[in-house]
Design an enzyme around this catalytic site. Structure first.
Site, short mmCIF file in Angstrom:
data_model
loop_
_atom_site.label_atom_id
_atom_site.label_comp_id
_atom_site.label_asym_id
_atom_site.label_seq_id
_atom_site.Cartn_x
_atom_site.Cartn_y
_atom_site.Cartn_z
N ASP A 1 -0.66 -8.04 12.51
CA ASP A 1 0.30 -8.35 11.45
C ASP A 1 2.03 -8.12 11.73
O ASP A 1 2.62 -7.57 11.35
CB ASP A 1 0.18 -7.28 10.41
CG ASP A 1 0.82 -7.53 9.13
OD1 ASP A 1 0.92 -8.70 8.51
OD2 ASP A 1 1.07 -6.65 8.09
N ILE B 1 0.86 -1.00 -0.14
CA ILE B 1 0.12 0.04 0.11
C ILE B 1 0.86 1.32 0.03
O ILE B 1 0.39 2.21 -0.45
CB ILE B 1 -1.03 -0.02 1.39
CG1 ILE B 1 -1.91 -1.18 1.20
CG2 ILE B 1 -1.60 1.45 1.49
CD1 ILE B 1 -2.81 -1.50 2.40
N VAL C 1 8.11 3.54 2.02
CA VAL C 1 8.64 4.38 3.14
C VAL C 1 9.97 5.10 2.93
O VAL C 1 10.93 4.59 2.33
CB VAL C 1 9.04 3.48 4.52
CG1 VAL C 1 9.63 4.37 5.60
CG2 VAL C 1 7.87 2.62 4.72
#
Length: 427
Positions: A277, A128, A131
C-alpha cells in the site's frame, strides 16, 4: 472469517439496496443526458465518479475494499480504477465523542495515562484508524494510531455480505472465468489483516529489520510497551508534507526516489515480505533528505514460488525477454495451466497469450527503452482481458502494488527509471 449473524447481513443488504436505488435514480438520467451531449466516454466517467462518491458514503469497509480492488486494472475498467485511486486518505475523521470512546476501550480512560498532553483532534483520518499527536512526560513526541470504535463489527458484516455477492456474481455469463471470489477473498483477508493491530505491529517490526540497511529510508519505531490491541504508538515523524519534494534539489529528489525503489526491491525480490500500500499517503520525504514509509497494515508474505516468479518476470522484463515474461504470466493464472513450468509448453490459446505479451514487452521494455510501469501494466491488463486469463491474487496484488509505487516514486522524481526496481532480481 468469523461467522456474521444473518440478521446483521440482511439489515446491511437492505441499507445498500436503498442506497443503490437512490443513486440509480440520480445517476441514470444524468448518464443518459451526458451520453447524448458529450458521448459515451464522458458518460462513463460520470458514472465512475458518482460510484466513487457513493463508496465514500457507504463507509470505511467499502472505501478500503475499493482502494485495494481498484489496483486490479485487469478486471476493472482503467477509468474506474483512476477514480477509485482518489479514495486514499479521504475519510472523515472520528468525532471527539467517538474518540473518547475509543481511548476508553484502549486504555480505560479518555486520555492514555502515559501522556503529558494529547492533541484533541487527529492529524490524519483513514478507513480503519485516526492518528493523533501526543507528548510524553519527558518531552518526546509520539504518534498514536487509534482504531475507530466499532469498526471490526461493521467491516466483518460488510465483508461477509460482499463475499456472498461475489459468489453470486461468478455465475453471471459476463464474469464467467473471472476469479471474482479469488479477488474478493484476497481483498477481504487484506482488510481483516489491517483490523488486527497486533499483526500490524509485527509487520512494522519485520519491515524495520528488513529495511534497516537500505540507505535513506526510515520506518517509525513502534513503542510496544505503550501500545494496545486497538492503539499503536510510534515515534512521531515531523514535517510529513506531500509538497516537500518540490522544495528539494533535483539531485536529492532523484536519490530519494532511488532509495524507495531499493526498499521495494528488497521487499519484493529479496525478503518476500511486501508492503502493498505504498501510495503517496504512506511514502513521504523529509526536508533533511530522508524517505519515510508508514502504515504496514496491508503487508503480505509471498509464497516462495511466487517470489521467484515475480523476480524472474522483472529480470526478463529488463532484458526484453518478452516470451519468457508471457510464459511466467501464464503460469501465474488463477487456473494455472502448465505453461511456464519446466518441461511444459502452452497450448494454442496459451501460445497466443504469450505471443501478445512478448509483443507488448518488445514495444515497452528492455535495455535502452524508457519504461513506464502504468502504461505497460495497462497493456498487460488489456491482453489478459482479451484472452480471458486472469492472474491469481497472490501474484497479481504484489505486482499491482508496484504500479501504485511507480506513481508515488514519479511524484518524488519524474525521471526515475522504474526498471531499477527489478535490477538483480533474477532467480
Amino acid at each position: 472469517m468469523d461467522r456474521v449473524p444473518a440478521h446483521r447481513m440482511l439489515l446491511r443488504a437492505c441499507a445498500l439496496g436503498v442506497a443503490a436505488v437512490v443513486e440509480s435514480a440520480v445517476t441514470l438520467p444524468a448518464y443518459a443526458c451526458v451520453r447524448v451531449v458529450a458521448g459515451r466516454s464522458r458518460a462513463r466517467r460520470l458514472v465512475y465518479r458518482r460510484l466513487t462518491r457513493r463508496v465514500q458514503a457507504l463507509g470505511p469497509t467499502f472505501v478500503k475494499f475499493a482502494q485495494i480492488a481498484g489496483s486490479r486494472r485487469d478486471m476493472l475498467p482503467p477509468d474506474l480504477c483512476d477514480e477509485l485511486s482518489r479514495l486514499h486518505d479521504r475519510v472523515r475523521p472520528v468525532s471527539r465523542r467517538q474518540a473518547e470512546r475509543a481511548w476508553r476501550r484502549a486504555y480505560g480512560r479518555p486520555v492514555p495515562p502515559f501522556l503529558a498532553r494529547l492533541d484533541p483532534g487527529p492529524m490524519a483520518g483513514g478507513s480503519i484508524a485516526c492518528v493523533y499527536r501526543g507528548v510524553l512526560p519527558d518531552g518526546r513526541v509520539v504518534a498514536l494510531k487509534l482504531k475507530r470504535p466499532g469498526i471490526d463489527r461493521v467491516m466483518r458484516a460488510d465483508l461477509a455480505l460482499i463475499r456472498r455477492l461475489a459468489r453470486g456474481a461468478e455465475r453471471l455469463s459476463r464474469l464467467r472465468g473471472m476469479p471474482v471470489a479469488d479477488l474478493v477473498g484476497y481483498v477481504s483477508e487484506a482488510i481483516l489483516g489491517q483490523l488486527d493491530f497486533q499483526r500490524e505491529a509485527a509487520n512494522i517490526v519485520t519491515l524495520r529489520e528488513n529495511l534497516a540497511r537500505v540507505p535513506d529510508v526510515d520506518i517509525p519505531a513502534l513503542h510496544p510497551e505503550l501500545s494496545r490491541p486497538t492503539c499503536l504508538v510510534f515515534d512521531y515523524i515531523p514535517d510529513l508534507d506531500a509538497g516537500t519534494p518540490q522544495a528539494l534539489p533535483d539531485a536529492v529528489r532523484a536519490r530519494l526516489a532511488s532509495a524507495v525503489l531499493a526498499a521495494a526491491h528488497k521487499m519484493m525480490f529479496v525478503d518476500g515480505f511486501v508492503h502493498c500500500d505504498l501510495h503517496p499517503g504512506n511514502v513521504y520525504v523529509l526536508p533533511r533528505g530522508r524517505a519515510v514509509i508508514l502504515d504496514a497494515g496491508y503487508s503480505v508474505r509471498l509464497p516462495e514460488d511466487v517470489r521467484k516468479l515475480i523476480g524472474e518476470f522483472f529480470t526478463c522484463l529488463a532484458l526484453g525477454d518478452g516470451r519468457r515474461c508471457g510464459e511466467i504470466m501464464l503460469a501465474s493464472m488463477a487456473d494455472a495451466p502448465d505453461a511456464g513450468r519446466p518441461g511444459h509448453a502452452p497450448g494454442r490459446a496459451g501460445e497466443a497469450f504469450v505471443a501478445d505479451i512478448a509483443a507488448l514487452v518488445e514495444r515497452s521494455a528492455g535495455p535502452g527503452r524508457a519504461f513506464d510501469m502504468a502504461s505497460f501494466g495497462n497493456g498487460v491488463f488489456e491482453v489478459q482481458s482479451a484472452h480471458r486469463l486472469y492472474a491469481a491474487a497472490d501474484f497479481a496484488f504484489p505486482v499491482m502494488s508496484l504500479m501504485i509505487l511507480e506513481s508515488t516514486v514519479r511524484g518524488l522524481w519524474p525521471g526515475v527509471d522504474f526498471q531499477q526496481v527489478g535490477s538483480s532480481a533474477g532467480c
